[in-house]
Design an enzyme around this catalytic site. Sequence first.
Site, mmCIF file in Angstrom:
data_model
loop_
_atom_site.group_PDB
_atom_site.id
_atom_site.type_symbol
_atom_site.label_atom_id
_atom_site.label_comp_id
_atom_site.label_asym_id
_atom_site.label_seq_id
_atom_site.Cartn_x
_atom_site.Cartn_y
_atom_site.Cartn_z
ATOM 1 N N ASP A 1 0.816 -1.224 0.000
ATOM 2 C CA ASP A 1 0.000 0.000 0.000
ATOM 3 C C ASP A 1 0.848 1.272 0.000
ATOM 4 O O ASP A 1 0.441 2.297 0.544
ATOM 5 C CB ASP A 1 -0.961 0.034 1.213
ATOM 6 N N GLY B 1 1.720 2.936 -2.640
ATOM 7 C CA GLY B 1 1.433 3.780 -3.815
ATOM 8 C C GLY B 1 2.306 3.400 -5.003
ATOM 9 O O GLY B 1 2.651 4.246 -5.823
ATOM 10 N N LYS B 2 2.648 2.103 -5.095
ATOM 11 C CA LYS B 2 3.462 1.624 -6.231
ATOM 12 C C LYS B 2 2.757 1.900 -7.545
ATOM 13 O O LYS B 2 3.374 2.252 -8.540
ATOM 14 C CB LYS B 2 3.674 0.103 -6.141
ATOM 15 N N LYS C 1 0.917 4.234 -8.655
ATOM 16 C CA LYS C 1 1.105 5.569 -9.233
ATOM 17 C C LYS C 1 2.468 5.686 -9.937
ATOM 18 O O LYS C 1 2.563 6.168 -11.062
ATOM 19 C CB LYS C 1 0.989 6.585 -8.088
ATOM 20 N N GLY D 1 -3.526 -5.964 -6.232
ATOM 21 C CA GLY D 1 -4.586 -5.115 -6.780
ATOM 22 C C GLY D 1 -3.967 -3.798 -7.185
ATOM 23 O O GLY D 1 -3.094 -3.278 -6.499
ATOM 24 N N HIS D 2 -4.365 -3.288 -8.324
ATOM 25 C CA HIS D 2 -3.695 -2.101 -8.836
ATOM 26 C C HIS D 2 -4.701 -1.304 -9.659
ATOM 27 O O HIS D 2 -5.324 -1.853 -10.564
ATOM 28 C CB HIS D 2 -2.507 -2.589 -9.664
ATOM 29 N N THR D 3 -4.875 -0.056 -9.301
ATOM 30 C CA THR D 3 -5.829 0.790 -10.019
ATOM 31 C C THR D 3 -5.064 1.686 -10.997
ATOM 32 O O THR D 3 -4.115 2.369 -10.610
ATOM 33 C CB THR D 3 -6.595 1.682 -9.011
ATOM 34 N N GLN E 1 3.003 -6.681 -4.242
ATOM 35 C CA GLN E 1 3.253 -6.843 -2.804
ATOM 36 C C GLN E 1 4.427 -5.950 -2.349
ATOM 37 O O GLN E 1 4.592 -4.886 -2.927
ATOM 38 C CB GLN E 1 3.493 -8.326 -2.444
ATOM 39 N N THR F 1 3.683 -13.392 1.892
ATOM 40 C CA THR F 1 3.127 -14.124 0.764
ATOM 41 C C THR F 1 4.109 -15.245 0.398
ATOM 42 O O THR F 1 5.138 -15.411 1.051
ATOM 43 C CB THR F 1 2.804 -13.171 -0.406
ATOM 44 N N THR G 1 -10.138 -2.463 -1.401
ATOM 45 C CA THR G 1 -11.245 -3.393 -1.670
ATOM 46 C C THR G 1 -12.084 -3.671 -0.428
ATOM 47 O O THR G 1 -13.301 -3.753 -0.510
ATOM 48 C CB THR G 1 -10.734 -4.736 -2.242
ATOM 49 N N GLY H 1 -11.973 -1.829 2.598
ATOM 50 C CA GLY H 1 -12.285 -0.665 3.425
ATOM 51 C C GLY H 1 -11.689 -0.772 4.825
ATOM 52 O O GLY H 1 -11.896 0.097 5.676
ATOM 53 N N LYS I 1 3.269 10.731 -0.383
ATOM 54 C CA LYS I 1 2.439 11.283 0.683
ATOM 55 C C LYS I 1 3.147 12.222 1.670
ATOM 56 O O LYS I 1 2.871 12.184 2.865
ATOM 57 C CB LYS I 1 1.748 10.145 1.452
HETATM 58 P P1 IMP Z 1 -1.447 -14.471 0.074
HETATM 59 O O1 IMP Z 1 -0.485 -13.792 -0.836
HETATM 60 O O2 IMP Z 1 -2.864 -14.435 -0.410
HETATM 61 O O3 IMP Z 1 -1.013 -15.864 0.420
HETATM 62 O O4 IMP Z 1 -1.472 -13.655 1.456
HETATM 63 C C1 IMP Z 1 -0.350 -13.665 2.327
HETATM 64 C C2 IMP Z 1 -0.186 -12.308 2.999
HETATM 65 O O5 IMP Z 1 0.237 -11.344 2.054
HETATM 66 C C3 IMP Z 1 -1.481 -11.754 3.612
HETATM 67 O O6 IMP Z 1 -1.158 -11.046 4.788
HETATM 68 C C4 IMP Z 1 -1.985 -10.785 2.555
HETATM 69 O O7 IMP Z 1 -2.809 -9.776 3.104
HETATM 70 C C5 IMP Z 1 -0.669 -10.231 2.051
HETATM 71 N N1 IMP Z 1 -0.752 -9.752 0.676
HETATM 72 C C6 IMP Z 1 -0.760 -10.489 -0.447
HETATM 73 N N2 IMP Z 1 -0.818 -9.716 -1.535
HETATM 74 C C7 IMP Z 1 -0.828 -8.446 -1.113
HETATM 75 C C8 IMP Z 1 -0.831 -7.169 -1.779
HETATM 76 O O8 IMP Z 1 -0.838 -7.076 -3.016
HETATM 77 N N3 IMP Z 1 -0.812 -6.062 -0.962
HETATM 78 C C9 IMP Z 1 -0.777 -6.134 0.398
HETATM 79 N N4 IMP Z 1 -0.774 -7.306 1.047
HETATM 80 C C10 IMP Z 1 -0.783 -8.453 0.313
#
Ligand code: IMP
Length: 427
Positions: A13, A15-16, A18, A40-42, A226, A241, A302, A304, A333
């Site tokens: 989170d 801000g990659k 941008k 997730g990336h907007t 990530q 992850t 996603t 909130g 920021k």
């Molecule tokens: P997984 O990648 O679904 O196995 O989740 C493992 C951990 O990585 C969890 O704490 C998720 O919330 C975190 N995580 C996975 N992908 C992202 C991401 O893109 N942004 C922030 N946290 C992530």
Amino acid sequence: MASSVIVGTQWGDEGKGKIIDIMAKKADLVIRSSGGNNAGHTVVHGDEVYKLHLLPSGILYPKTTCLIGSGVVVDPKVLLGEISEMNKRGVTCDNLRIDSRADIIMPWHRELDRLEEEFKAKQTGVNVGTTGRGIGPCYTDKARRVGIRMYDLCRPECLKKLVKNTGELNNLMIEKVYGGQPLDLDAIFEEYKAYGEQLAKYEADGSVITFESYNDGKTVLFEGAQATLLDIDFGTYPFVTSSHPIAGGACIGTGVGPKLIDEVIGVGKSYTTRVGNGPFPTELNDDLGDLIRNRGGEFGTTTGRPRRTGWFDAVIMRHAVRVNGLTALAINKFDTLSGIGTLKVCVAYKKSDGTVLKDFPVTLEELADCTPIYEEIEGYDGDLSDCRKFDELPEKCRSYITRLEELCGCPITIIGVGAGNDQVIFR
Ligand code: IMP
């Protein structure tokens, strides 16, 4: 620079998106090299907003080749959904390529992700808090060499054999280990055969594409997903992850050597946030933490979910500089901290036995025992949102930035002063 890797330096989170959007516009090749649709990336393009999970950021630019590299785990149903959504909005996605070696997320991976999380929560009271997309179980199959890869997905005879063998193995785990319902493998084969037929036109050798593009003098962008503290080795294990979001993962997840990387940009924020459980030394559990959360809009895009907030942690940032080999930092920021008074920066940690740590500890237990040693820095005031040159920033803001650079051992060459893609200062 001919090739750049963008990585998150904190817990995500940062801000990659941008920074990636700004750079993707100028790139000839944009590569995703790790993770899957857990990211997730907007992307904002004019008045249009696109939410991407698997498609690389350059997908809106037809002349930019977009590669899903070998290190990515691909959920074909999700990917086809994203492509179809794009097609409806006039984006062809003909510039997409998927490495033959990329592993495919199968229905049993999502099921096992859920069952394993439930089991861990029951057994120890703490689960990882995964995204539930089947990411970990898919990488598990890859590591134990029973995975189904893009190559297999696109060849029904290979797919049939693997759905039977790997599917049976996973069904045994679902049923015998976790007491779940085995999945219908014949139905899965038919469903995934159809996905393979639709995706076959994108299959390619990503290593060759990347190597040749670089040697032809093209601009290559490795789009990070990530963040450093979610890396399976160098993150806050086990709350991580299952892949390598650090810069080295760009090489492994694409199939090129480290000499092909010219610059590594780490993206961070002028403070720190974290979602979910786990130690967070500089956390602010007070009104100031709430103020930063509200001003910075620190709520999950996603879900909130409110993000935990805290001061800038130079110990974390030095860890990110080291494990990623950062050549520059992009810190977002700075506008959020304007007018909040004296700023604090964590310069080191102190353990309960009095030991001072300058480097990020290896274990969570050690991290939980750490309290921050702060340096106070005079705060700054004023509206930064229209500043486009470093010299236009308030003097005290410039001093804060300069001090962060000294503490992190890395130049801050990109400075975020607002949410808009143009609210950036390049130095
Ligand atoms: P997984 O990648 O679904 O196995 O989740 C493992 C951990 O990585 C969890 O704490 C998720 O919330 C975190 N995580 C996975 N992908 C992202 C991401 O893109 N942004 C922030 N946290 C992530």
